[in-house]
Write a protein that holds these residues in place. Sequence first.
Motif, PDB file in Angstrom:
ATOM      1  N   GLY A   1      -2.093 -42.045   4.808  1.00 46.89           N
ATOM      2  CA  GLY A   1      -2.813 -43.100   5.513  1.00 46.89           C
ATOM      3  C   GLY A   1      -4.242 -42.728   5.834  1.00 46.89           C
ATOM      4  N   GLU A   2      -4.616 -42.914   7.084  1.00 44.83           N
ATOM      5  CA  GLU A   2      -5.987 -42.637   7.515  1.00 44.83           C
ATOM      6  C   GLU A   2      -6.199 -41.185   7.940  1.00 44.83           C
ATOM      7  OE1 GLU A   2      -7.100 -47.120   9.059  1.00 44.83           O
ATOM      8  OE2 GLU A   2      -5.799 -45.857  10.295  1.00 44.83           O
ATOM      9  N   GLY A   3      -5.184 -40.338   7.730  1.00 43.39           N
ATOM     10  CA  GLY A   3      -5.392 -38.900   7.798  1.00 43.39           C
ATOM     11  C   GLY A   3      -5.053 -38.189   9.081  1.00 43.39           C
ATOM     12  N   ALA A   4      -4.547 -38.882  10.102  1.00 45.92           N
ATOM     13  CA  ALA A   4      -4.352 -38.236  11.401  1.00 45.92           C
ATOM     14  C   ALA A   4      -3.383 -37.066  11.325  1.00 45.92           C
ATOM     15  CB  ALA A   4      -3.868 -39.258  12.426  1.00 45.92           C
ATOM     16  N   ASP A   5      -2.267 -37.224  10.617  1.00 45.39           N
ATOM     17  CA  ASP A   5      -1.295 -36.141  10.533  1.00 45.39           C
ATOM     18  C   ASP A   5      -1.841 -34.961   9.746  1.00 45.39           C
ATOM     19  OD1 ASP A   5       0.422 -37.724  11.963  1.00 45.39           O
ATOM     20  OD2 ASP A   5       1.848 -38.052  10.345  1.00 45.39           O
ATOM     21  N   ALA A   6      -2.484 -35.243   8.630  1.00 45.46           N
ATOM     22  CA  ALA A   6      -3.058 -34.161   7.817  1.00 45.46           C
ATOM     23  C   ALA A   6      -4.121 -33.399   8.597  1.00 45.46           C
ATOM     24  CB  ALA A   6      -3.638 -34.733   6.527  1.00 45.46           C
ATOM     25  N   ILE A   7      -4.934 -34.110   9.337  1.00 44.27           N
ATOM     26  CA  ILE A   7      -5.979 -33.466  10.140  1.00 44.27           C
ATOM     27  C   ILE A   7      -5.358 -32.607  11.227  1.00 44.27           C
ATOM     28  CG2 ILE A   7      -7.833 -33.941  11.806  1.00 44.27           C
ATOM     29  CD1 ILE A   7      -8.514 -36.417  10.040  1.00 44.27           C
ATOM     30  N   TRP A   8      -4.334 -33.116  11.889  1.00 44.08           N
ATOM     31  CA  TRP A   8      -3.651 -32.355  12.940  1.00 44.08           C
ATOM     32  C   TRP A   8      -3.094 -31.048  12.382  1.00 44.08           C
ATOM     33  CZ3 TRP A   8       1.424 -30.719  13.784  1.00 44.08           C
ATOM     34  CH2 TRP A   8       1.727 -30.311  15.085  1.00 44.08           C
ATOM     35  N   LEU A   9      -2.477 -31.117  11.210  1.00 44.40           N
ATOM     36  CA  LEU A   9      -1.944 -29.907  10.591  1.00 44.40           C
ATOM     37  C   LEU A   9      -3.063 -28.932  10.222  1.00 44.40           C
ATOM     38  CD1 LEU A   9       0.767 -31.531   8.292  1.00 44.40           C
ATOM     39  CD2 LEU A   9       1.220 -29.954  10.177  1.00 44.40           C
ATOM     40  N   ALA A  10      -4.123 -29.443   9.616  1.00 43.03           N
ATOM     41  CA  ALA A  10      -5.232 -28.571   9.215  1.00 43.03           C
ATOM     42  C   ALA A  10      -5.874 -27.900  10.419  1.00 43.03           C
ATOM     43  CB  ALA A  10      -6.260 -29.375   8.434  1.00 43.03           C
ATOM     44  N   GLN A  11      -5.951 -28.592  11.527  1.00 41.90           N
ATOM     45  CA  GLN A  11      -6.519 -28.005  12.735  1.00 41.90           C
ATOM     46  C   GLN A  11      -5.678 -26.845  13.252  1.00 41.90           C
ATOM     47  OE1 GLN A  11      -6.759 -31.646  15.035  1.00 41.90           O
ATOM     48  NE2 GLN A  11      -8.985 -31.735  14.812  1.00 41.90           N
ATOM     49  N   ARG A  12      -4.436 -26.789  12.829  1.00 37.28           N
ATOM     50  CA  ARG A  12      -3.536 -25.715  13.239  1.00 37.28           C
ATOM     51  C   ARG A  12      -3.344 -24.663  12.160  1.00 37.28           C
ATOM     52  NH1 ARG A  12      -3.591 -29.708  15.992  1.00 37.28           N
ATOM     53  NH2 ARG A  12      -2.965 -29.761  18.179  1.00 37.28           N
ATOM     54  N   GLY A  13      -4.224 -24.696  11.163  1.00 37.34           N
ATOM     55  CA  GLY A  13      -4.254 -23.623  10.183  1.00 37.34           C
ATOM     56  C   GLY A  13      -3.512 -23.890   8.900  1.00 37.34           C
ATOM     57  N   TRP A  14      -2.957 -25.085   8.744  1.00 39.95           N
ATOM     58  CA  TRP A  14      -2.265 -25.413   7.509  1.00 39.95           C
ATOM     59  C   TRP A  14      -3.271 -25.744   6.401  1.00 39.95           C
ATOM     60  CZ3 TRP A  14       3.097 -25.410   6.908  1.00 39.95           C
ATOM     61  CH2 TRP A  14       3.846 -25.285   8.088  1.00 39.95           C
ATOM     62  N   ARG A  15      -2.904 -25.398   5.181  1.00 36.10           N
ATOM     63  CA  ARG A  15      -3.636 -25.852   4.002  1.00 36.10           C
ATOM     64  C   ARG A  15      -2.905 -27.099   3.504  1.00 36.10           C
ATOM     65  NH1 ARG A  15      -8.581 -25.878   1.421  1.00 36.10           N
ATOM     66  NH2 ARG A  15      -8.170 -27.120  -0.440  1.00 36.10           N
ATOM     67  N   VAL A  16      -3.530 -28.255   3.605  1.00 34.44           N
ATOM     68  CA  VAL A  16      -2.834 -29.532   3.486  1.00 34.44           C
ATOM     69  C   VAL A  16      -3.253 -30.283   2.235  1.00 34.44           C
ATOM     70  CG1 VAL A  16      -2.296 -31.710   4.661  1.00 34.44           C
ATOM     71  CG2 VAL A  16      -2.823 -29.669   6.023  1.00 34.44           C
ATOM     72  N   THR A  17      -2.278 -30.896   1.585  1.00 38.27           N
ATOM     73  CA  THR A  17      -2.522 -31.925   0.587  1.00 38.27           C
ATOM     74  C   THR A  17      -2.037 -33.246   1.180  1.00 38.27           C
ATOM     75  OG1 THR A  17      -2.252 -30.414  -1.281  1.00 38.27           O
ATOM     76  CG2 THR A  17      -1.997 -32.769  -1.725  1.00 38.27           C
ATOM     77  N   GLY A  18      -2.944 -34.196   1.312  1.00 36.77           N
ATOM     78  CA  GLY A  18      -2.587 -35.514   1.819  1.00 36.77           C
ATOM     79  C   GLY A  18      -2.569 -36.500   0.669  1.00 36.77           C
ATOM     80  N   THR A  19      -1.466 -37.206   0.514  1.00 35.41           N
ATOM     81  CA  THR A  19      -1.349 -38.126  -0.612  1.00 35.41           C
ATOM     82  C   THR A  19      -1.041 -39.537  -0.131  1.00 35.41           C
ATOM     83  OG1 THR A  19      -0.232 -38.547  -2.719  1.00 35.41           O
ATOM     84  CG2 THR A  19       1.109 -37.612  -0.963  1.00 35.41           C
ATOM     85  N   ASP A  20      -1.648 -40.505  -0.792  1.00 37.60           N
ATOM     86  CA  ASP A  20      -1.418 -41.912  -0.454  1.00 37.60           C
ATOM     87  C   ASP A  20      -1.679 -42.747  -1.701  1.00 37.60           C
ATOM     88  OD1 ASP A  20      -1.195 -43.398   2.486  1.00 37.60           O
ATOM     89  OD2 ASP A  20      -1.998 -44.708   0.921  1.00 37.60           O
TER      90      ASP A  20
END
Length: 215
Positions: free
Chosen positions: A47-66
């Motif tokens: 979606g608009e990225g809130a979950d991916a951003i939250w994870l990245a802020q906690r040190g995760w390397r994230v792939t967000g797909t939509d």
Amino acid sequence: MSEQFDKEFWDDRYGSQPAIWSGKPNVNLVAEASDLAPGTALEVGSGEGADAIWLAQRGWRVTGTDISTVALQRAGDHAEQAGVTGIDWLQADLMQPWDPPHTYDLISAQYMHLPTVERTRLFRTLAAAVAPNGTLLIVGHHPSDMETLMKRPNVPDLFFTGDDIVALLDPTEWEVVTNTAAPRPAHVHDEEIVIHDAVLRARKISAKRLRAGAR
């Protein structure tokens, strides 16, 4: 019904308003993932990225797909505005057969409401892409919501329980950590009601642990 799942539908929906969602991470993601050690994560239906951003802020390397390129552009803008790096954005139509590009330590799918055939295929694909000792987290509107005042599509096929997801997992390869219908408050026509989210969190058992258990 198929048109409500295609790229044009979602591009139009996201393009119709400056924001569709709250901009806050989903509460069940926060509840279930806060205690996980950061690693690689796949955020499905980002979606608009809130979950991916939250994870990245906690040190995760994230792939967000939509499916929606409009949503992905907006998500990328939100991440940039928040000064967040470590997210790759990937456009994919998950109604079609799809192979994730990697395995991941966490795969999170929040409110992916697809018809049963497509949903089953997707959830099995996601489970296969979880790395050993990794976590699969799937959250959706519980079927019981259809019995409340909450506005939900009158299509029972789109809803699922945690048990429905567990039935797709090999019990010799997975440890179920959370399987619940989590309550949360909602307001409908100035009336406070309680709705529920189906929450399934499972950990993939490593091959090493399987060998140890077989002794």
